[in-house]
Design an enzyme around this catalytic site. Structure first.
Site, mmCIF file in Angstrom:
data_model
loop_
_atom_site.group_PDB
_atom_site.id
_atom_site.type_symbol
_atom_site.label_atom_id
_atom_site.label_comp_id
_atom_site.label_asym_id
_atom_site.label_seq_id
_atom_site.Cartn_x
_atom_site.Cartn_y
_atom_site.Cartn_z
ATOM 1 N N ASP A 286 34.183 35.926 37.133
ATOM 2 C CA ASP A 286 35.495 36.190 37.720
ATOM 3 C C ASP A 286 35.934 37.556 37.185
ATOM 4 O OD1 ASP A 286 38.294 34.005 38.482
ATOM 5 O OD2 ASP A 286 37.885 36.082 39.007
HETATM 6 C C1 GLC Z 1 40.726 36.777 40.745
HETATM 7 C C2 GLC Z 1 40.538 35.278 40.937
HETATM 8 C C3 GLC Z 1 39.310 34.925 41.730
HETATM 9 C C4 GLC Z 1 39.053 36.005 42.758
HETATM 10 C C5 GLC Z 1 38.665 37.264 41.999
HETATM 11 C C6 GLC Z 1 38.442 38.442 42.942
HETATM 12 O O1 GLC Z 1 41.164 37.019 39.439
HETATM 13 O O2 GLC Z 1 40.530 34.468 39.780
HETATM 14 O O3 GLC Z 1 39.547 33.635 42.333
HETATM 15 O O4 GLC Z 1 38.002 35.618 43.636
HETATM 16 O O5 GLC Z 1 39.618 37.619 41.011
HETATM 17 O O6 GLC Z 1 39.625 38.770 43.576
#
Ligand code: GLC
Length: 744
Positions: A286
């Site tokens: 993430d």
């Molecule tokens: C965010 C979220 C995740 C998302 C990623 C890209 O922090 O936790 O669900 O897909 O970053 O945007």
């Protein structure tokens, strides 16, 4: 004999043929991957494991650094997120084609509930219990996004959540592993369509692996601590369902799980996902979560964080720059074997080949297709249909609803009546023409009523402020009307990522406004727009008709109007329990009995509950009303004795006893009365959606096979145990008919 032989021969040949073809295809992709891998330098391999955010938008704390385009040109960047549109993706893909090996970029994006057409938030769609509708929603989202150059969505979010203080509850399918699993599979199949490589299919990404929804206190990014049995029993099933459905990728999660951050968690990513489940896709971190292991205190610096993440099975580093800055050093120092790098790169390249990007890096860069999908009227129609199925009728005393389209005067009051983008919810995309495209609730109602109906309007108050200055005008407007429709709720950025709330009441002065309008004595309908279960006890106890309208997307107004005026009979059922107070959290239906089970509110002592509160949630899992009524017969079991290889059938007759045709979701729960570990009071094990005309009856059969009785025992073995069981069938998790059987 000859005939038989011939038949067998044909069968063998036919049977072999697909294997031969598929083996050849598989061999070809693997061969191509290996042929590219052989040519790659270590730095180019590490480049494939590196993902940056585009320069146009961010969904996390953005890192401003060097020249991304030059890094693409040098093969140091294999994927980007938050780059959309044929123009932008083509621009960057052309740069990737200038790199030495011309390895195409992957473009990832949070297509959570729509791209150009915004669908209801996933928690609202889960209320439909309609996997066909949910799959369609994901299918349309994928088609629109793929037309805009997107290859990969960071969805479905399949985190089980039992704490509505956690803002991301809006992104998932609620509290139940069974419902969460069937919805996870539907979403994966919707996003990936007829298979990766089609220009309307995007790679799915099951997230956030794992147990992110169990953050202590419902505080986003907080620690998670649970038994492995709970992990396997409750939080992993939707991920397994997503993997079984063919999810191309997984995303790990920000949280630590039992003291080990998910991004550096080998048990999750290698033991369970890649070994036990034989997952062949790749895992992306993430946003920044590799580097965040330093904050966790699990790595002392980026060098250690990188080593932990790669060793644990995290194949791609989103945005933290850990891999690009440390991996080469780790390999040269012998801390990381190049085989681990090769495995990660193979997984990534396999998907790039599978998407057809090596054959044609620009196959998703078609401006004609982009324009066709930009204002697709069929997508808007589908959105309205899915939205209608997502609206939950919580209360309808005296049958105030449905309203007549010929009502003489209607007062529309509340800050959501004319809201525009607040209908879209979190994880939605804003466009300059939103005001023209989004159907407000005011417009939807105006479109629906007769031309002689007089519509009055007053905002009454803001979504979140302390002023009651608008109350007088709102009361005056209400007094002039035959019926009042109020629309209140949370602003669209009050649920979602980093949006945990300690107080779940309706924000600001909204419930005070409802009281003021109720005091006029006019019939009142209240609609609540939110991304999570809210607490609105006064409204729930006093207002005769209440609809939970969540955040319903682009066609919200028309969908709501269809329900308000009876063109759609609400059929949705809650996928999550609604607490009476914050103090009642966590509350969920499939709890254990405990040694002092409370069976009713009158049993006020020696029970696992509060002396100052009902033992029940405000609204239970599976709850939702209709404009009609359904009656349930007693359950008839095909046999009182079941064997592992001899399922039993539970049969019940449902009758529409009301005045409207309507849809009912008949729910099957099972209770294992005694186990080698304590077992929940009931668990959802099936459901059937049926449509009954008024007066119509239908016999419903559920097959109870051994798989419905299995659970994880203390040794984490997935087993069943002979003994006594109960079957519950009903309209929600509390209002059920009961029967018994014994498993021998
Ligand atoms: C965010 C979220 C995740 C998302 C990623 C890209 O922090 O936790 O669900 O897909 O970053 O945007």
């Amino acid at each position: 004999m000859k005939k038989f032989f011939l038949f067998r021969c044909i069968v063998v040949t036919i049977a072999a043929l697909p294997c031969t073809i598929s083996f050849a295809q598989k061999k070809t992709i693997d061969q191509k991957v290996d042929s590219v891998l052989k040519l790659m330098t270590l730095d180019e391999k590490i480049g494939q494991m590196n993902q940056y955010n585009g320069d146009w938008d961010a969904t996390g704390p953005i890192t401003k650094d060097g020249d991304k385009q030059n890094q693409i040109r040098k093969g140091m960047l294999g994927s980007m997120l938050n780059v959309t549109g044929v123009e932008h993706t083509r621009e960057l893909q052309e740069i990737a084609m200038q790199s030495r090996l011309k390895i195409p970029l992957l473009f990832g994006q949070d297509i959570i509930h729509g791209y150009r057409t915004t669908f209801p938030i996933p928690l609202a769609e889960a209320c439909s219990w309609d996997t066909t509708a949910i799959k369609l929603s994901s299918r349309i989202a994928a088609t629109e996004a793929a037309a805009a150059g997107v290859h990969w969505t960071f969805a479905p979010m399949v985190d089980i959540a039992r704490d509505p203080r956690w803002g991301r509850v809006m992104e998932g399918a609620g509290e139940d592993p069974y419902l969460g699993s069937v919805i996870a599979a539907a979403r994966v199949r919707g996003f990936q369509g007829n298979g990766l490589g089609n220009v309307d299919a995007v790679m799915a990404c099951a997230k956030h692996f794992a147990a992110y929804g169990a953050a202590i206190g419902g505080r986003d990014y907080n620690s998670v601590d649970m038994s492995l049995r709970t992990l396997w029993e409750i939080y992993l099933p939707p991920f397994k369902a997503a993997e079984d459905a063919g999810a191309a990728t997984f995303m790990n999660s920000f949280n630590d799980l039992n003291g080990i951050p998910a991004t550096g968690n080998k048990y999750l990513q290698r033991t369970i996902l890649k070994d036990d489940w034989n997952f062949k896709g790749f895992v992306v971190s993430d946003w920044g979560s590799v580097g965040e292991m330093i904050n966790h205190g699990y790595a002392k610096d980026g060098y250690e964080a990188t080593m932990e993440a790669v060793t644990a099975g995290c194949d791609m580093d989103m945005e933290s720059r850990s891999y690009i800055n440390n991996l080469s050093k780790l390999v040269k120092a012998g801390k990381i074997k190049v085989e681990l790098i090769d495995d990660a790169v193979r997984r990534i390249l396999r998907k790039k080949f599978g998407m057809g990007l090596f054959d044609d890096p620009f196959k998703f860069c078609d401006t004609t297709r982009e324009q066709q999908q930009w204002n697709n009227a069929d997508n808007l129609k589908a959105e309205k249909t899915v939205a209608e199925k997502s609206i939950v009728l919580l209360k309808n005393e005296n049958h105030v609803l449905p309203l007549s389209k010929q009502t003489k005067t209607i007062a529309l009051i509340g800050p959501f009546i004319k809201a525009v983008r607040d209908n879209l919810g979190f994880w939605s995309y804003q466009y300059p023409d939103d005001s023209a495209r989004i159907t407000t609730q005011y417009q939807g109602i105006q479109n629906k009523v007769s031309k002689d109906t007089k519509i009055l309007y007053a905002k009454g108050c803001e979504i979140n402020d302390t002023s009651q200055a608008g109350f007088a005008e709102a009361s005056d407007v209400a007094k002039q009307a035959d019926v009042v429709i109020m629309s209140v709720g949370e602003a669209s950025d009050w649920s979602g990522e980093a949006k945990s709330r300690s107080n779940l009441q309706l924000p600001g002065m909204q419930e005070e406004l409802i009281k003021a309008i109720y005091a006029t004595g006019k019939p009142v309908v209240v609609m609540i727009n939110a991304g999570r279960p809210l607490i609105f006890n006064w409204t729930a106890d006093n207002v005769p008709s209440i609809l939970y309208t969540w955040w319903l997307g682009t066609e919200a107004g028309d969908a709501i109007a269809d329900v308000l005026f009876g063109d759609y009979n609400p059929s949705a059922k809650l996928p999550i329990s609604f607490p009476r107070t914050e103090g009642q959290i966590p509350i969920y239906y499939d709890h254990y009995k405990t040694g002092r089970p409370a069976t009713s509110d009158s049993d006020r002592f020696y029970r696992s509950a509060y002396i100052d509160l009902s033992i029940y949630p405000k609204y239970c899992f599976g709850y939702g009303l209709s404009y009609t009524n359904f009656s349930y017969s007693a359950i008839t079991m095909s046999d009182s004795i079941m064997h592992a290889n001899k399922p039993v059938t539970a049969e019940i007759t449902v009758t529409n006893t009301g005045n409207y045709d309507g849809e009912e979701t008949v729910q099957l729960y099972i209770q294992d009365l005694v186990g080698s570990v304590v077992r929940p009071v009931k668990e959802l094990k099936g459901f059937q959606k049926i449509f009954l005309k008024k007066g119509e009856s239908k016999e419903i059969n559920f097959t109870v096979d051994i798989d419905k009785l299995k659970f994880y025992n203390d040794d984490l073995k997935y087993i069943y145990e002979p003994g006594d069981f109960k079957v519950y069938i009903g309209t929600n998790s509390q209002d059920v008919k009961e029967a018994s059987f014994k498993l021998e």
